[in-house]
Design an enzyme around this catalytic site. Structure first.
Site, short mmCIF file in Angstrom:
data_model
loop_
_atom_site.label_atom_id
_atom_site.label_comp_id
_atom_site.label_asym_id
_atom_site.label_seq_id
_atom_site.Cartn_x
_atom_site.Cartn_y
_atom_site.Cartn_z
N THR A 38 0.83 -1.21 0.00
CA THR A 38 0.00 0.00 0.00
C THR A 38 0.87 1.26 0.00
O THR A 38 0.49 2.27 -0.58
CB THR A 38 -0.97 0.05 1.20
OG1 THR A 38 -0.23 -0.18 2.40
CG2 THR A 38 -2.04 -1.00 1.09
N PHE A 45 -6.86 -4.71 -2.28
CA PHE A 45 -8.12 -4.95 -3.00
C PHE A 45 -9.23 -5.43 -2.09
O PHE A 45 -10.39 -5.42 -2.46
CB PHE A 45 -7.93 -5.88 -4.20
CG PHE A 45 -7.06 -7.07 -3.95
CD1 PHE A 45 -7.56 -8.16 -3.30
CD2 PHE A 45 -5.71 -7.07 -4.35
CE1 PHE A 45 -6.77 -9.26 -3.06
CE2 PHE A 45 -4.92 -8.16 -4.11
CZ PHE A 45 -5.43 -9.27 -3.46
N ARG A 46 -8.88 -5.84 -0.86
CA ARG A 46 -9.93 -6.25 0.07
C ARG A 46 -10.52 -5.08 0.85
O ARG A 46 -11.54 -5.22 1.51
CB ARG A 46 -9.39 -7.27 1.08
CG ARG A 46 -9.14 -8.61 0.46
CD ARG A 46 -8.79 -9.65 1.51
NE ARG A 46 -8.50 -10.91 0.84
CZ ARG A 46 -7.35 -11.18 0.24
NH1 ARG A 46 -6.36 -10.32 0.26
NH2 ARG A 46 -7.17 -12.33 -0.36
N ILE A 113 0.80 -10.30 -5.51
CA ILE A 113 0.96 -10.71 -6.91
C ILE A 113 1.66 -9.64 -7.71
O ILE A 113 1.76 -9.73 -8.93
CB ILE A 113 -0.43 -10.98 -7.53
CG1 ILE A 113 -1.31 -9.71 -7.41
CG2 ILE A 113 -1.11 -12.17 -6.87
CD1 ILE A 113 -2.52 -9.74 -8.30
N HIS A 129 0.06 -16.74 -4.27
CA HIS A 129 -1.12 -16.43 -5.08
C HIS A 129 -0.76 -16.13 -6.54
O HIS A 129 -1.52 -15.49 -7.24
CB HIS A 129 -1.90 -15.27 -4.46
CG HIS A 129 -2.44 -15.59 -3.10
ND1 HIS A 129 -2.90 -14.65 -2.21
CD2 HIS A 129 -2.57 -16.79 -2.43
CE1 HIS A 129 -3.30 -15.23 -1.09
NE2 HIS A 129 -3.11 -16.52 -1.20
N CYS A 162 -5.45 -17.21 -26.85
CA CYS A 162 -4.06 -17.51 -27.22
C CYS A 162 -3.86 -17.39 -28.73
O CYS A 162 -4.66 -17.92 -29.51
CB CYS A 162 -3.74 -18.92 -26.76
SG CYS A 162 -2.07 -19.47 -27.19
#
Ligand code: ZN
Length: 264
Positions: A38, A45-46, A113, A129, A162
């Site tokens: 942060t 995101f939570r 991530i 994750h 793809c």
């Protein structure tokens, strides 16, 4: 560049204690969550206003089964990528890289991530994750730069496919309903069982199974240090809890150890 030191004398004595724990430790590991990023401007995101307060996370099974779910997934990813793009590691990331380079930290296990630990120079980073740093074809495992996929999304493609096999593309992050990477998880568990000091940083320690890793470390005799702005379920078990800003606190810790921060 040095960050402004975290204020109080009490905080200073706590960072001294963390430095002492590190100097007494042979196998320290860090466990990090959204809170460390942060300070790089990446919203948790939570949190309220975070991306999950505006979008329902798409379950992996739904992603596989439904074009509508895939459109939702990529809409959320498109917006999320705008928040991640351009983020730089902060003093907290750089302090952990400095500890690893000095042989004071074996590895970082992260729920994040964003790839900012690697950008800061950390080498052994276990991403529970997954990572937003590439996209992958679920059919042929071809990798794509996220920037390329983002360009397609911004140009109006709703569900990218793809180029070589037409299979479904997905961010290399782990979705709800998708198994954590087994090799990463087992390496993380092994580190936590063997460690003598775990620094749990910027995680509310509630998302399972990742959050039980610091608990496993503690139950196997490690010291547990928690640096997080809010309470966690493991606070009562911890040897030390620090609520101060992460970047400034970890900067103090590395300075107490006579180390510097790598350049940003
Ligand atoms: Zn493919």
């Amino acid at each position: 560049m040095l960050e402004k030191p975290a204020g109080s004398a009490a905080a200073n004595s706590l960072t001294h204690r963390i430095a002492r724990y590190l100097s007494e430790s042979l196998r320290a590991v860090a466990f990090t969550g959204a809170g460390i990023s942060t300070e790089s401007g990446i919203p948790d995101f939570r949190s309220p206003g975070g991306i999950w307060s505006r979008y329902q996370p798409v379950l992996f099974q739904d992603f596989l089964a439904s074009e509508k779910a895939r459109r939702e997934y990529w809409l959320m990813k498109k917006e999320g990528y705008r928040e991640l793009r351009g983020a730089k590691p902060n003093a907290g990331h750089r302090a952990l890289a400095s500890l690893e380079a000095a042989g004071k930290l074996r590895a970082i296990i992260t729920q994040n991530i964003d790839g900012l630990h690697q950008d800061a120079g950390s080498r052994r980073v276990l991403e529970l994750h997954g990572t937003s740093r590439h996209c992958i074809c679920l059919e042929c495992s071809a990798r794509y730069e996220p920037e390329l996929i983002q360009d397609r999304l911004e140009a109006g493609v709703e569900v990218p496919r793809c180029d070589s096999c037409g299979g479904l593309l997905k961010s290399a992050t782990i979705s709800f309903g998708q198994a954590l990477p087994v090799d990463v998880l087992s390496e993380a568990i092994d580190l936590c069982i063997k460690t003598d000091l775990i620094l749990a940083i910027g995680s509310s320690l509630v998302v399972e199974p990742a959050a039980s890793l610091p608990l496993q470390a503690k139950q196997n005799g490690a010291r547990l240090v928690i640096i997080n702005k809010t309470e966690t379920p493991l606070d009562d078990l911890a040897d030390l809890v620090l609520r101060d800003p992460i970047g400034a606190s970890l900067t103090q810790v590395v300075q107490h150890l006579g180390l510097g921060l790598p350049d940003s």
